[in-house]
Design a protein around this motif. Sequence first.
Motif, PDB file in Angstrom:
ATOM      1  N   TYR B 263       3.861   6.033  -6.590  1.00  0.00           N
ATOM      2  CA  TYR B 263       3.542   6.418  -4.988  1.00  0.00           C
ATOM      3  C   TYR B 263       2.327   7.136  -4.940  1.00  0.00           C
ATOM      4  O   TYR B 263       1.341   6.958  -3.959  1.00  0.00           O
ATOM      5  CB  TYR B 263       4.768   7.021  -4.496  1.00  0.00           C
ATOM      6  CG  TYR B 263       4.384   7.446  -2.885  1.00  0.00           C
ATOM      7  CD1 TYR B 263       3.996   6.899  -1.902  1.00  0.00           C
ATOM      8  CD2 TYR B 263       4.263   8.965  -2.799  1.00  0.00           C
ATOM      9  CE1 TYR B 263       3.703   7.142  -0.594  1.00  0.00           C
ATOM     10  CE2 TYR B 263       3.623   9.496  -1.591  1.00  0.00           C
ATOM     11  CZ  TYR B 263       3.639   8.451  -0.619  1.00  0.00           C
ATOM     12  OH  TYR B 263       3.133   9.002   0.607  1.00  0.00           O
ATOM     13  N   THR B 264       2.018   8.308  -5.863  1.00  0.00           N
ATOM     14  CA  THR B 264       0.948   9.189  -5.634  1.00  0.00           C
ATOM     15  C   THR B 264      -0.403   8.302  -5.764  1.00  0.00           C
ATOM     16  O   THR B 264      -1.361   8.614  -5.124  1.00  0.00           O
ATOM     17  CB  THR B 264       0.976  10.148  -6.686  1.00  0.00           C
ATOM     18  OG1 THR B 264       2.128  10.979  -6.413  1.00  0.00           O
ATOM     19  CG2 THR B 264      -0.283  11.115  -6.450  1.00  0.00           C
ATOM     20  N   ALA B 265      -0.076   7.492  -6.781  1.00  0.00           N
ATOM     21  CA  ALA B 265      -1.542   6.642  -7.217  1.00  0.00           C
ATOM     22  C   ALA B 265      -1.801   5.714  -6.032  1.00  0.00           C
ATOM     23  O   ALA B 265      -3.068   5.419  -5.631  1.00  0.00           O
ATOM     24  CB  ALA B 265      -1.311   5.968  -8.561  1.00  0.00           C
ATOM     25  N   VAL B 266      -0.774   5.039  -5.688  1.00  0.00           N
ATOM     26  CA  VAL B 266      -0.910   3.966  -4.483  1.00  0.00           C
ATOM     27  C   VAL B 266      -1.318   4.522  -3.295  1.00  0.00           C
ATOM     28  O   VAL B 266      -2.251   4.003  -2.594  1.00  0.00           O
ATOM     29  CB  VAL B 266       0.257   3.204  -4.334  1.00  0.00           C
ATOM     30  CG1 VAL B 266       0.110   2.195  -3.096  1.00  0.00           C
ATOM     31  CG2 VAL B 266       0.614   2.262  -5.456  1.00  0.00           C
ATOM     32  N   GLN B 267      -0.745   5.541  -2.892  1.00  0.00           N
ATOM     33  CA  GLN B 267      -1.139   6.439  -1.639  1.00  0.00           C
ATOM     34  C   GLN B 267      -2.708   6.727  -1.455  1.00  0.00           C
ATOM     35  O   GLN B 267      -3.453   6.644  -0.723  1.00  0.00           O
ATOM     36  CB  GLN B 267      -0.218   7.521  -1.149  1.00  0.00           C
ATOM     37  CG  GLN B 267      -0.257   8.129  -0.086  1.00  0.00           C
ATOM     38  CD  GLN B 267      -0.020   6.957   1.172  1.00  0.00           C
ATOM     39  OE1 GLN B 267       0.329   5.834   0.959  1.00  0.00           O
ATOM     40  NE2 GLN B 267      -0.329   7.345   2.452  1.00  0.00           N
ATOM     41  N   ALA B 268      -3.326   7.292  -2.723  1.00  0.00           N
ATOM     42  CA  ALA B 268      -4.522   7.648  -2.867  1.00  0.00           C
ATOM     43  C   ALA B 268      -5.418   6.598  -2.814  1.00  0.00           C
ATOM     44  O   ALA B 268      -6.427   6.532  -2.087  1.00  0.00           O
ATOM     45  CB  ALA B 268      -4.622   8.425  -4.274  1.00  0.00           C
ATOM     46  N   TYR B 269      -4.844   5.211  -3.485  1.00  0.00           N
ATOM     47  CA  TYR B 269      -5.649   4.248  -3.227  1.00  0.00           C
ATOM     48  C   TYR B 269      -5.990   3.704  -1.751  1.00  0.00           C
ATOM     49  O   TYR B 269      -6.993   3.323  -1.256  1.00  0.00           O
ATOM     50  CB  TYR B 269      -4.848   3.169  -4.085  1.00  0.00           C
ATOM     51  CG  TYR B 269      -5.359   1.768  -3.909  1.00  0.00           C
ATOM     52  CD1 TYR B 269      -6.680   1.093  -4.394  1.00  0.00           C
ATOM     53  CD2 TYR B 269      -4.637   0.763  -3.508  1.00  0.00           C
ATOM     54  CE1 TYR B 269      -6.953   0.025  -4.431  1.00  0.00           C
ATOM     55  CE2 TYR B 269      -4.843  -0.425  -3.197  1.00  0.00           C
ATOM     56  CZ  TYR B 269      -6.161  -0.910  -3.755  1.00  0.00           C
ATOM     57  OH  TYR B 269      -6.799  -2.310  -3.612  1.00  0.00           O
ATOM     58  N   GLN B 270      -4.992   3.702  -0.966  1.00  0.00           N
ATOM     59  CA  GLN B 270      -4.841   3.229   0.170  1.00  0.00           C
ATOM     60  C   GLN B 270      -5.544   4.179   1.290  1.00  0.00           C
ATOM     61  O   GLN B 270      -6.314   4.020   2.027  1.00  0.00           O
ATOM     62  CB  GLN B 270      -3.285   3.262   0.979  1.00  0.00           C
ATOM     63  CG  GLN B 270      -2.467   2.442   0.272  1.00  0.00           C
ATOM     64  CD  GLN B 270      -2.551   0.832   0.102  1.00  0.00           C
ATOM     65  OE1 GLN B 270      -3.851   0.576   0.935  1.00  0.00           O
ATOM     66  NE2 GLN B 270      -1.896   0.039  -0.642  1.00  0.00           N
TER      67      GLN B 270
END
Lengths: 69, 277
Positions: B263-270
């Motif tokens: 989640y941390t990685a994907v939210q940063a990506y978004q």
Amino acid sequence: MEGRIVTNEQAEQLQGVFFDSDTFFNFVQDINDSYFLFLSSSDEVDIAPTEYAYLLEIPLSPYVPKTTN
Amino acid sequence: MSYYPLISIMPKTVAAYDADAQAFITAAVITDVTQQGAINTLVLALKGYSIWTKFKAIYPIVGGTASQHKFNLKDPRDLDVAFRLTYATGFTHSATGMLPNGTSAFGNTFLAGNLLTVSNQAMSYYSRTNTSAAVNMYEVGYIPATIYRNGLGVRSTFRSVANRSVSDIALIAGTGAAILANNLDSTGFYIANRNSNVDNKIHKNGVIVGINTSSIGTPTTSSLNYYISASNSNGTANNFSNRECAFASIGDGLTDTDASNLYTAVQAYQTTLSRQV
């Protein structure tokens, strides 16, 4: 929601056929078993230069889905 | 005194991306520098968290067009065996993701269920759309038989699964192990996760929102492909979603820490792409 009504023959011939390298036709039946084609704005742009451009000329008709769950 | 000779011998600065990120950027023809950087950072984060190898397919849904959204970050070849997506009519592709129409649109991953173990898998979907659903909607999954469902639906009724009458449920289901969690907002990043027959969880935005420790039994593996934005019901697309997808993945089961890190990685990506919810 509105879509384009196609004949049974058109749906059977084109179901699963790719109109470009990425996207294929998927027809769905309404509550009266009529086949509908739903195209997004992205699809319409991609279909316009193809042999299937004639489908864009079909007028939009209201769609009532079958009841499923 | 001229400085030109000195400048000419200085090493040129070239943005060096991770090899996997670069392969994806090249295949998907991602020319925007911000998008390139977001992809690179995502890959480095997933590798840094030691979860990169747990995925069979990662769909970053970046670039804005169907021909860019289709690529699998894990194997960005334009081949069925690389699990790149093909689309049924009805997706609207844009910089924010791909929006299915809820009626005919779905993505075929060509990733067969039997390439994973039913009791050890994770499916994820980043939904940018808040809609309720009067019918079943799946965001990822397949259904080889009525009593055996394998999917993630972020907000739906699932009356046929659990005799529910409300429309605010997130679910992963097996044989007897549906997870039903109230969900009043279908936006967010969802992970449906299994680590064993009795370890079934739903994560939303990094938080566990549903747990089921009932055994899923021993369902036979299925050759059905996972679909995105719908279910693959014995070879026919069904349960169409109308939630815009900005990321999706399919892979082995994740630990709670893994899921939080994802989640941390994907939210940063978004966030880098200015399309976070």
